[in-house]
Write a protein that holds these residues in place. Structure first.
Motif, mmCIF file in Angstrom:
data_model
loop_
_atom_site.group_PDB
_atom_site.id
_atom_site.type_symbol
_atom_site.label_atom_id
_atom_site.label_comp_id
_atom_site.label_asym_id
_atom_site.label_seq_id
_atom_site.Cartn_x
_atom_site.Cartn_y
_atom_site.Cartn_z
ATOM 1 N N ARG A 440 -10.566 -0.814 -53.037
ATOM 2 C CA ARG A 440 -10.117 -1.597 -52.588
ATOM 3 C C ARG A 440 -10.800 -2.618 -52.110
ATOM 4 O O ARG A 440 -11.657 -3.331 -51.618
ATOM 5 C CB ARG A 440 -9.033 -1.734 -51.343
ATOM 6 C CG ARG A 440 -7.993 -0.257 -51.431
ATOM 7 C CD ARG A 440 -7.622 0.399 -50.613
ATOM 8 N NE ARG A 440 -7.789 0.986 -49.104
ATOM 9 C CZ ARG A 440 -8.068 1.127 -47.788
ATOM 10 N NH1 ARG A 440 -6.720 1.267 -47.238
ATOM 11 N NH2 ARG A 440 -8.932 1.691 -47.217
ATOM 12 N N VAL A 441 -11.040 -3.429 -53.642
ATOM 13 C CA VAL A 441 -11.823 -4.356 -53.374
ATOM 14 C C VAL A 441 -10.694 -5.893 -52.904
ATOM 15 O O VAL A 441 -9.869 -6.618 -53.319
ATOM 16 C CB VAL A 441 -12.223 -5.020 -54.380
ATOM 17 C CG1 VAL A 441 -13.209 -6.475 -55.171
ATOM 18 C CG2 VAL A 441 -12.845 -3.646 -55.219
ATOM 19 N N THR A 442 -12.068 -6.460 -51.764
ATOM 20 C CA THR A 442 -11.214 -7.983 -51.725
ATOM 21 C C THR A 442 -12.283 -9.255 -51.963
ATOM 22 O O THR A 442 -13.678 -8.192 -51.934
ATOM 23 C CB THR A 442 -11.229 -7.809 -49.863
ATOM 24 O OG1 THR A 442 -9.976 -6.318 -49.299
ATOM 25 C CG2 THR A 442 -11.008 -9.784 -49.420
ATOM 26 N N LEU A 568 -22.105 -8.219 -51.728
ATOM 27 C CA LEU A 568 -21.288 -6.785 -51.686
ATOM 28 C C LEU A 568 -21.550 -6.412 -50.224
ATOM 29 O O LEU A 568 -22.217 -6.208 -50.195
ATOM 30 C CB LEU A 568 -21.287 -5.927 -52.566
ATOM 31 C CG LEU A 568 -21.601 -6.062 -54.585
ATOM 32 C CD1 LEU A 568 -21.616 -5.089 -55.025
ATOM 33 C CD2 LEU A 568 -19.786 -5.415 -54.785
ATOM 34 N N ARG A 569 -20.064 -5.620 -49.890
ATOM 35 C CA ARG A 569 -19.913 -4.950 -48.553
ATOM 36 C C ARG A 569 -19.456 -3.373 -49.042
ATOM 37 O O ARG A 569 -17.974 -4.457 -49.580
ATOM 38 C CB ARG A 569 -18.841 -5.943 -47.160
ATOM 39 C CG ARG A 569 -20.442 -6.830 -46.885
ATOM 40 C CD ARG A 569 -19.158 -8.072 -45.954
ATOM 41 N NE ARG A 569 -20.294 -9.136 -46.230
ATOM 42 C CZ ARG A 569 -19.092 -10.137 -45.124
ATOM 43 N NH1 ARG A 569 -18.538 -10.121 -45.413
ATOM 44 N NH2 ARG A 569 -20.013 -11.672 -44.658
ATOM 45 N N GLY A 570 -19.337 -2.302 -48.140
ATOM 46 C CA GLY A 570 -18.183 -1.432 -47.801
ATOM 47 C C GLY A 570 -19.098 -0.691 -49.289
ATOM 48 O O GLY A 570 -18.182 0.542 -48.875
ATOM 49 N N LEU A 571 -19.848 -0.937 -49.390
ATOM 50 C CA LEU A 571 -20.248 0.379 -51.016
ATOM 51 C C LEU A 571 -21.485 1.158 -50.516
ATOM 52 O O LEU A 571 -21.855 2.302 -50.496
ATOM 53 C CB LEU A 571 -20.911 -0.022 -52.338
ATOM 54 C CG LEU A 571 -19.897 -0.636 -52.967
ATOM 55 C CD1 LEU A 571 -20.017 -1.611 -54.353
ATOM 56 C CD2 LEU A 571 -19.009 0.417 -53.853
ATOM 57 N N TRP A 572 -21.974 1.218 -49.204
ATOM 58 C CA TRP A 572 -23.056 1.946 -48.685
ATOM 59 C C TRP A 572 -22.029 3.045 -47.464
ATOM 60 O O TRP A 572 -21.774 2.743 -47.313
ATOM 61 C CB TRP A 572 -23.225 1.139 -47.304
ATOM 62 C CG TRP A 572 -24.793 2.150 -46.694
ATOM 63 C CD1 TRP A 572 -25.211 2.038 -46.542
ATOM 64 C CD2 TRP A 572 -25.720 2.469 -47.693
ATOM 65 N NE1 TRP A 572 -25.902 3.287 -45.539
ATOM 66 C CE2 TRP A 572 -27.406 3.069 -46.582
ATOM 67 C CE3 TRP A 572 -26.583 2.819 -49.027
ATOM 68 C CZ2 TRP A 572 -27.909 3.598 -46.954
ATOM 69 C CZ3 TRP A 572 -27.620 2.703 -49.506
ATOM 70 C CH2 TRP A 572 -28.614 3.850 -48.391
ATOM 71 N N GLY A 573 -22.503 4.559 -48.595
ATOM 72 C CA GLY A 573 -22.189 6.064 -47.904
ATOM 73 C C GLY A 573 -21.168 5.927 -49.147
ATOM 74 O O GLY A 573 -20.464 7.219 -49.115
ATOM 75 N N SER A 574 -20.673 5.001 -49.820
ATOM 76 C CA SER A 574 -19.855 5.759 -51.546
ATOM 77 C C SER A 574 -21.341 6.799 -52.500
ATOM 78 O O SER A 574 -22.071 7.429 -52.074
ATOM 79 C CB SER A 574 -19.478 4.587 -52.260
ATOM 80 O OG SER A 574 -21.033 3.997 -53.183
ATOM 81 N N ARG A 594 -13.178 0.519 -48.676
ATOM 82 C CA ARG A 594 -12.529 -1.288 -48.446
ATOM 83 C C ARG A 594 -13.945 -1.741 -48.915
ATOM 84 O O ARG A 594 -14.982 -1.564 -47.848
ATOM 85 C CB ARG A 594 -11.723 -1.194 -47.380
ATOM 86 C CG ARG A 594 -11.301 -2.988 -47.017
ATOM 87 C CD ARG A 594 -10.698 -3.452 -45.691
ATOM 88 N NE ARG A 594 -10.122 -2.478 -45.769
ATOM 89 C CZ ARG A 594 -8.075 -2.706 -45.682
ATOM 90 N NH1 ARG A 594 -8.136 -3.700 -46.091
ATOM 91 N NH2 ARG A 594 -7.749 -1.567 -46.106
ATOM 92 N N ILE A 595 -13.669 -2.321 -50.023
ATOM 93 C CA ILE A 595 -14.997 -3.501 -50.473
ATOM 94 C C ILE A 595 -14.640 -4.163 -50.759
ATOM 95 O O ILE A 595 -13.734 -5.900 -50.721
ATOM 96 C CB ILE A 595 -15.700 -3.093 -51.804
ATOM 97 C CG1 ILE A 595 -15.420 -1.759 -52.118
ATOM 98 C CG2 ILE A 595 -16.484 -3.384 -52.577
ATOM 99 C CD1 ILE A 595 -16.452 -0.674 -51.374
ATOM 100 N N HIS A 596 -15.492 -5.892 -50.279
ATOM 101 C CA HIS A 596 -14.679 -7.115 -50.073
ATOM 102 C C HIS A 596 -16.504 -7.800 -50.829
ATOM 103 O O HIS A 596 -18.101 -7.892 -50.869
ATOM 104 C CB HIS A 596 -15.973 -7.767 -48.698
ATOM 105 C CG HIS A 596 -14.882 -7.185 -48.178
ATOM 106 N ND1 HIS A 596 -13.543 -7.777 -47.471
ATOM 107 C CD2 HIS A 596 -14.844 -5.964 -46.786
ATOM 108 C CE1 HIS A 596 -13.331 -7.874 -46.923
ATOM 109 N NE2 HIS A 596 -13.320 -6.291 -46.430
ATOM 110 N N LEU A 597 -16.452 -8.737 -51.709
ATOM 111 C CA LEU A 597 -17.451 -9.499 -52.503
ATOM 112 C C LEU A 597 -17.094 -10.681 -52.710
ATOM 113 O O LEU A 597 -15.521 -11.240 -52.153
ATOM 114 C CB LEU A 597 -16.930 -9.218 -54.304
ATOM 115 C CG LEU A 597 -17.551 -9.559 -54.918
ATOM 116 C CD1 LEU A 597 -18.949 -9.675 -54.923
ATOM 117 C CD2 LEU A 597 -17.194 -9.197 -56.628
#
Length: 625
Positions: A440-442, A568-574, A594-597
């Protein structure tokens, strides 16, 4: 902008008068055409000494013929003159035509009405190019999909209302005068709305108008073919009209023969199909994230074929007499209604991004003429659709459900060819699916990326999905610089080659690939494209931003372009990151991440270097991994 619905446009003068004008025009065209067809069928058999069936088909031909004869000059006029003024003259002509038609309807002069039907087609042929060419001038690029969605919704709702209202009015004790008053009032409403449309400057004021229908039509085809992707998009739009005409033409016999329905069943099928197209058109704007998203187009084509095949499978083997209420409430018939609704919805998803893409990718000074070429192709495809229906249902002896099945299979073949010729459709589809399912990209401040001209994006590198997340979020096409080893994988390699990704490798190990990468980067920037690099050179192994390598400095030394830092935030751990071990080798920490760009303000080339950009990206990302 991204927080507002497309319906906001309906409250603004730059769009509402135009929307009202085109809605009233489409409503009036269909009210007049269908009322005339009903008059000919039930009250004027033997017109010109011809049977009612022949006159009905003659009327259909008279309405569509002007699109072949006058679209070329209509495109020239729309490019040559101020567009709001052109619309007003067209609407004034509609008032004259419909005023005369009102007299003919009142007194039952059916021969005159056939001539006026031809003139209505002429007026519609002139309105089509300016209708779509004015939108990119009136709307921002981020509003173009929403504006087209509202126009398509309004058009199909107007078609439905015109058809239904014609049927209702023809049941009046004196249908001629009733319809006469209606068409005259609608024409006046359209002209009144047109007077409020803001000025839209001419795109090609020095263009010379030439009335040479055949030669200018051929020139339009050549102009449309200048951009291969645009031309195939035009073909895809016309293919949709081919399918739509095929479905709509068969509804009366389909309702009567395969559903044993009365007249109300034809009406409910038409309503369901039209409402579906309108709903799909409106849904485009939200699904596309307020930008022209080609990834939705394959979804539309898949849905068209899937539910077309499902419609064939769900038609009752032993139908019983039905009416419109049974179509909605009976489980067997309801599935037919659901399939038709879905075909309409996916048709809307299919067509709206294509219209917006053609408008965006066509130069302003030829846009109206390209739209005119599109109208010619639409008319041609609808004629071929009718001929194919006659061939399949007559000569080959197929029944209507089998014809729907053939159309669904043909749609897959046509879609496959278009996507093979224009890989952007398939690429954007993969990107859209991934960015709307796994993540889910914000987006934050992506409007800071320049809308045109060369620009370099730099971003931290967290996972193998980084490029797809960025590509799905940025409005402009992006050329990514990636490790050459990924090109060796069978599936991903083919995918990134189609995406025009630039391979790079260590200078010490593969100097030829390393040097070729910088040459390619410079070529792409020189061409005015967006290039994205991950200056760390590898995926992070601890979630933190690693040291930026000096390759960024070499790029800017060769070509001074603005640089936009991103994070990019939120992709670590994917599953696609190195968190807990090498990527793909461990169970992901979470799904539906939940990803933030985020994007920072552009940095001038003279202020940008590896060290400064690393600091900006670290600040932008913050402490969240």
């Amino acid at each position: 902008m991204e927080d507002h619905s497309q319906f906001r446009l309906l409250s603004e003068r730059r769009f509402l008068p135009f929307f009202t004008t085109q809605f009233a025009g489409a409503f009036n065209d269909n009210l007049f055409k269908n009322a005339l067809l009903l008059l000919v069928t039930y009250n004027a058999g033997g017109l010109f000494g011809l049977s009612a069936d022949v006159v009905v088909n003659l009327a259909a031909m008279l309405f569509i013929l002007p699109f072949f004869l006058f679209s070329a000059i209509a495109g020239q006029v729309a490019d040559r003159y101020e567009k709001a003024g052109v619309i007003r003259w067209i609407k004034f002509a509609e008032v004259v035509i419909m005023g005369t038609a009102a007299v003919g309807l009142w007194y039952g002069w059916h021969e005159l009405l056939l001539l006026l039907l031809f003139l209505t087609g002429v007026q519609s042929a002139f309105f089509g190019p300016v209708k779509y060419a004015i939108l990119p001038q009136a709307l921002k690029e981020s509003e173009l999909v929403g504006g087209n969605a509202l126009v398509e919704m309004g058009t199909f709702v107007a078609i439905l209302l015109g058809t239904l209202v014609a049927g209702v009015m023809m049941k009046a004790s004196a249908p001629g005068p009733v319809v006469a008053i209606a068409v005259a009032v609608l024409a006046i409403i359209g002209l009144a709305a047109a007077l409020k449309i803001p000025k839209a400057e001419p795109a090609a004021p020095d263009l010379r108008i030439r009335f040479r229908p055949l030669k200018e039509t051929w020139k339009l085809m050549a102009i449309a073919r200048d951009n291969h992707a645009v031309f195939l998009s035009i073909m895809a739009i016309s293919w949709f009209w081919f399918l739509g005409a095929a479905y709509l033409t068969q509804f009366p016999n389909f309702a009567k023969t395969n559903l044993l329905g009365d007249e109300t069943v034809v009406t409910i099928l038409l309503a369901i199909f039209t409402i579906g197209i309108a709903a799909g058109s409106v849904a485009c704007e939200r699904l596309s994230g307020h930008k022209i998203e080609l990834g939705i187009v394959p979804i539309g084509s898949i849905g068209l074929s899937f539910f077309g095949i499902d419609l064939y499978l769900n038609i009752p083997d032993q139908p019983i007499p039905s009416d419109w209420w049974m179509i909605i409430t009976d489980p067997h018939y309801r599935q037919v209604a659901i399939d038709l609704l879905a075909v309409g919805i996916f048709g809307g998803l299919f067509i709206v991004p294509l219209y917006a893409y053609v408008q965006q990718q066509t130069p302003a000074d030829t846009r109206a003429r390209v739209i005119a070429a599109l109208n010619i192709f639409n008319a041609l495809f609808m004629v071929v659709s009718a001929l194919l229906g006659m061939l399949m249902l007559g000569l080959f002896g197929l029944d209507i459900p089998e014809f729907f099945l053939v159309l669904s299979i043909m749609n897959l073949v046509v879609a496959g060819y278009v996507y093979q010729q224009v890989p952007d459709f398939a690429l954007r589809f993969v990107i859209w699916v991934l960015s709307h399912t796994i993540y889910r990209v914000t987006h934050h401040d992506l409007d800071r990326i320049p809308e045109e001209g060369p620009v370099l994006l730099v971003c931290n590198h967290v996972s193998y999905m980084d490029a797809l997340v960025i590509a799905g979020a940025v409005r402009r096409p992006v050329r990514f610089v990636m490790d050459h080893n990924i090109f060796k994988t069978p599936v991903m390699g083919s995918f990134f080659r189609l995406a025009k990704t630039i391979p790079i490798g260590p200078k010490a190990k593969v100097p030829e690939i390393y040097d070729a990468a910088f040459d390619r980067i410079d070529e792409e920037l020189a061409a005015g494209h967006v290039v994205c690099i991950f200056p760390e050179g590898r995926l992070t192994k601890d979630g933190e931003v690693d040291t930026f390598r000096p390759g960024i400095d070499r790029i800017l030394e060769r070509r001074a372009v603005p640089v936009v830092p991103m994070a990019l935030r939120g992709l670590w751990g994917s599953f696609f990151s190195h968190c807990g071990g090498p990527a793909f080798s461990h169970w992901p920490r979470r799904f539906w991440s939940r990803i933030h760009l985020l994007a920072d303000r552009p940095m001038p080339a003279e202020q940008a270097n590896a060290q400064a950009l690393e600091a900006r990206v670290k600040t932008l990302r913050g402490t969240q991994t």
